[in-house]
Write a protein that holds these residues in place. Structure first.
Motif, PDB file in Angstrom:
ATOM      1  N   PHE A  66       0.933  -1.201  -0.068  1.00  0.00           N
ATOM      2  CA  PHE A  66       0.021  -0.028  -0.041  1.00  0.00           C
ATOM      3  C   PHE A  66       0.797   1.264   0.016  1.00  0.00           C
ATOM      4  N   LEU A  67       0.676   2.032  -0.765  1.00  0.00           N
ATOM      5  CA  LEU A  67       1.192   3.527  -0.844  1.00  0.00           C
ATOM      6  C   LEU A  67      -0.024   4.526  -0.386  1.00  0.00           C
ATOM      7  N   LEU A  68       0.356   5.075   1.054  1.00  0.00           N
ATOM      8  CA  LEU A  68      -0.685   5.927   1.343  1.00  0.00           C
ATOM      9  C   LEU A  68      -0.453   7.473   1.311  1.00  0.00           C
ATOM     10  N   GLY A  69      -1.554   8.109   1.372  1.00  0.00           N
ATOM     11  CA  GLY A  69      -1.161   9.817   1.107  1.00  0.00           C
ATOM     12  C   GLY A  69      -2.505  10.464   1.435  1.00  0.00           C
ATOM     13  N   THR A  70      -2.505  11.822   0.850  1.00  0.00           N
ATOM     14  CA  THR A  70      -3.577  12.713   0.851  1.00  0.00           C
ATOM     15  C   THR A  70      -3.749  13.122  -0.323  1.00  0.00           C
ATOM     16  N   LEU A  71      -5.034  13.667  -0.437  1.00  0.00           N
ATOM     17  CA  LEU A  71      -5.438  14.118  -1.712  1.00  0.00           C
ATOM     18  C   LEU A  71      -5.882  15.643  -1.330  1.00  0.00           C
ATOM     19  N   ALA A  72      -5.356  16.491  -2.054  1.00  0.00           N
ATOM     20  CA  ALA A  72      -5.941  17.936  -1.699  1.00  0.00           C
ATOM     21  C   ALA A  72      -6.324  18.805  -2.844  1.00  0.00           C
ATOM     22  N   VAL A  73      -7.146  19.657  -2.913  1.00  0.00           N
ATOM     23  CA  VAL A  73      -7.442  20.438  -3.981  1.00  0.00           C
ATOM     24  C   VAL A  73      -6.747  21.975  -3.869  1.00  0.00           C
ATOM     25  N   ASP A  74      -6.034  22.449  -5.008  1.00  0.00           N
ATOM     26  CA  ASP A  74      -5.288  23.549  -4.880  1.00  0.00           C
ATOM     27  C   ASP A  74      -6.103  24.855  -4.362  1.00  0.00           C
ATOM     28  N   GLU A  75      -5.516  25.796  -3.861  1.00  0.00           N
ATOM     29  CA  GLU A  75      -6.011  27.037  -3.430  1.00  0.00           C
ATOM     30  C   GLU A  75      -7.049  27.741  -4.572  1.00  0.00           C
ATOM     31  N   ASP A  76      -6.382  27.553  -5.781  1.00  0.00           N
ATOM     32  CA  ASP A  76      -7.222  28.328  -6.608  1.00  0.00           C
ATOM     33  C   ASP A  76      -8.149  27.449  -7.401  1.00  0.00           C
ATOM     34  N   GLY A  77      -8.322  26.089  -7.001  1.00  0.00           N
ATOM     35  CA  GLY A  77      -9.489  25.167  -7.450  1.00  0.00           C
ATOM     36  C   GLY A  77      -9.158  24.604  -8.890  1.00  0.00           C
ATOM     37  N   GLU A  78      -7.947  24.896  -9.510  1.00  0.00           N
ATOM     38  CA  GLU A  78      -7.958  24.346 -10.724  1.00  0.00           C
ATOM     39  C   GLU A  78      -7.089  22.993 -10.688  1.00  0.00           C
ATOM     40  N   GLY A  79      -6.213  22.651  -9.724  1.00  0.00           N
ATOM     41  CA  GLY A  79      -5.566  21.559  -9.511  1.00  0.00           C
ATOM     42  C   GLY A  79      -5.697  20.665  -8.597  1.00  0.00           C
ATOM     43  N   ILE A  80      -5.201  19.415  -8.503  1.00  0.00           N
ATOM     44  CA  ILE A  80      -5.502  18.478  -7.238  1.00  0.00           C
ATOM     45  C   ILE A  80      -4.092  18.025  -7.112  1.00  0.00           C
ATOM     46  N   THR A  81      -3.343  17.856  -5.954  1.00  0.00           N
ATOM     47  CA  THR A  81      -2.448  17.215  -5.591  1.00  0.00           C
ATOM     48  C   THR A  81      -2.492  16.098  -4.721  1.00  0.00           C
ATOM     49  N   LEU A  82      -1.791  14.951  -5.054  1.00  0.00           N
ATOM     50  CA  LEU A  82      -1.824  13.467  -4.384  1.00  0.00           C
ATOM     51  C   LEU A  82      -0.314  13.494  -4.007  1.00  0.00           C
ATOM     52  N   THR A  83      -0.388  13.485  -2.412  1.00  0.00           N
ATOM     53  CA  THR A  83       1.002  13.582  -1.772  1.00  0.00           C
ATOM     54  C   THR A  83       1.083  11.902  -1.244  1.00  0.00           C
ATOM     55  N   ILE A  84       1.916  11.137  -1.701  1.00  0.00           N
ATOM     56  CA  ILE A  84       2.168   9.925  -1.119  1.00  0.00           C
ATOM     57  C   ILE A  84       3.241  10.106  -0.257  1.00  0.00           C
ATOM     58  N   ASP A  85       3.125   9.722   1.016  1.00  0.00           N
ATOM     59  CA  ASP A  85       4.247   9.782   2.076  1.00  0.00           C
ATOM     60  C   ASP A  85       4.390   8.754   2.921  1.00  0.00           C
ATOM     61  N   ARG A  86       3.770   7.730   2.900  1.00  0.00           N
ATOM     62  CA  ARG A  86       3.586   6.187   3.797  1.00  0.00           C
ATOM     63  C   ARG A  86       3.767   5.205   2.607  1.00  0.00           C
ATOM     64  N   PHE A  87       4.401   4.260   3.182  1.00  0.00           N
ATOM     65  CA  PHE A  87       4.662   2.800   2.808  1.00  0.00           C
ATOM     66  C   PHE A  87       4.114   1.884   3.698  1.00  0.00           C
ATOM     67  N   ASP A  88       3.151   0.798   3.177  1.00  0.00           N
ATOM     68  CA  ASP A  88       2.753  -0.241   4.060  1.00  0.00           C
ATOM     69  C   ASP A  88       3.035  -1.495   3.230  1.00  0.00           C
ATOM     70  N   PRO A  89       3.979  -2.446   3.665  1.00  0.00           N
ATOM     71  CA  PRO A  89       4.023  -3.488   2.852  1.00  0.00           C
ATOM     72  C   PRO A  89       2.839  -4.719   3.123  1.00  0.00           C
ATOM     73  N   GLY A  90       1.835  -4.472   3.854  1.00  0.00           N
ATOM     74  CA  GLY A  90       0.913  -5.340   3.967  1.00  0.00           C
ATOM     75  C   GLY A  90       1.264  -6.695   4.520  1.00  0.00           C
ATOM     76  N   ARG A  91       0.431  -7.346   4.731  1.00  0.00           N
ATOM     77  CA  ARG A  91       0.436  -8.711   5.465  1.00  0.00           C
ATOM     78  C   ARG A  91       0.570  -9.769   4.196  1.00  0.00           C
ATOM     79  N   GLU A  92       1.191 -10.913   4.573  1.00  0.00           N
ATOM     80  CA  GLU A  92       1.043 -12.198   3.904  1.00  0.00           C
ATOM     81  C   GLU A  92      -0.083 -12.887   3.998  1.00  0.00           C
ATOM     82  N   VAL A  93      -0.870 -12.916   5.338  1.00  0.00           N
ATOM     83  CA  VAL A  93      -1.861 -13.683   5.726  1.00  0.00           C
ATOM     84  C   VAL A  93      -2.957 -12.534   5.652  1.00  0.00           C
TER      85      VAL A  93
END
Length: 93
Positions: A66-93
């Motif tokens: 899993f790659l985890l992060g946040t999704l935010a709308v820019d201040e001007d409302g014209e763009g979106i930013t996806l910031t991926i800042d965490r890594f989770d290897p998950g579980r085998e089971v």
């Protein structure tokens, strides 16, 4: 329902009444995140290095994580930013 020895899927009872009419109405329209906004992806270097190290150490050719992060709308409302800042290897089971 929880059964001590095994997991049992649950289901909802059948209903005679639906909350909405499933019949399509009107013309078909497409909806895509990039149609109205300019997307930008930001990936932290530490997160990328952790994912790369995990992939190299993994014995399987295919694995899930899993790659985890946040999704935010820019201040001007014209763009979106996806910031991926965490890594989770998950579980085998």
């Amino acid at each position: 329902r929880f059964v001590p020895e095994r997991m049992v899927p649950f289901s909802f009872p059948l209903s005679k009444c639906a909350l909405w009419d499933p019949v399509p109405m009107g013309d078909v329209i497409g909806s895509h995140i990039t149609y109205y906004r300019n997307p930008m992806l930001s990936l932290m270097e530490k997160t990328l290095r952790l994912a790369y190290r995990h992939a190299k150490q993994n014995e399987k050719k295919l694995f899930s994580c899993f790659l985890l992060g946040t999704l935010a709308v820019d201040e001007d409302g014209e763009g979106i930013t996806l910031t991926i800042d965490r890594f989770d290897p998950g579980r085998e089971v």
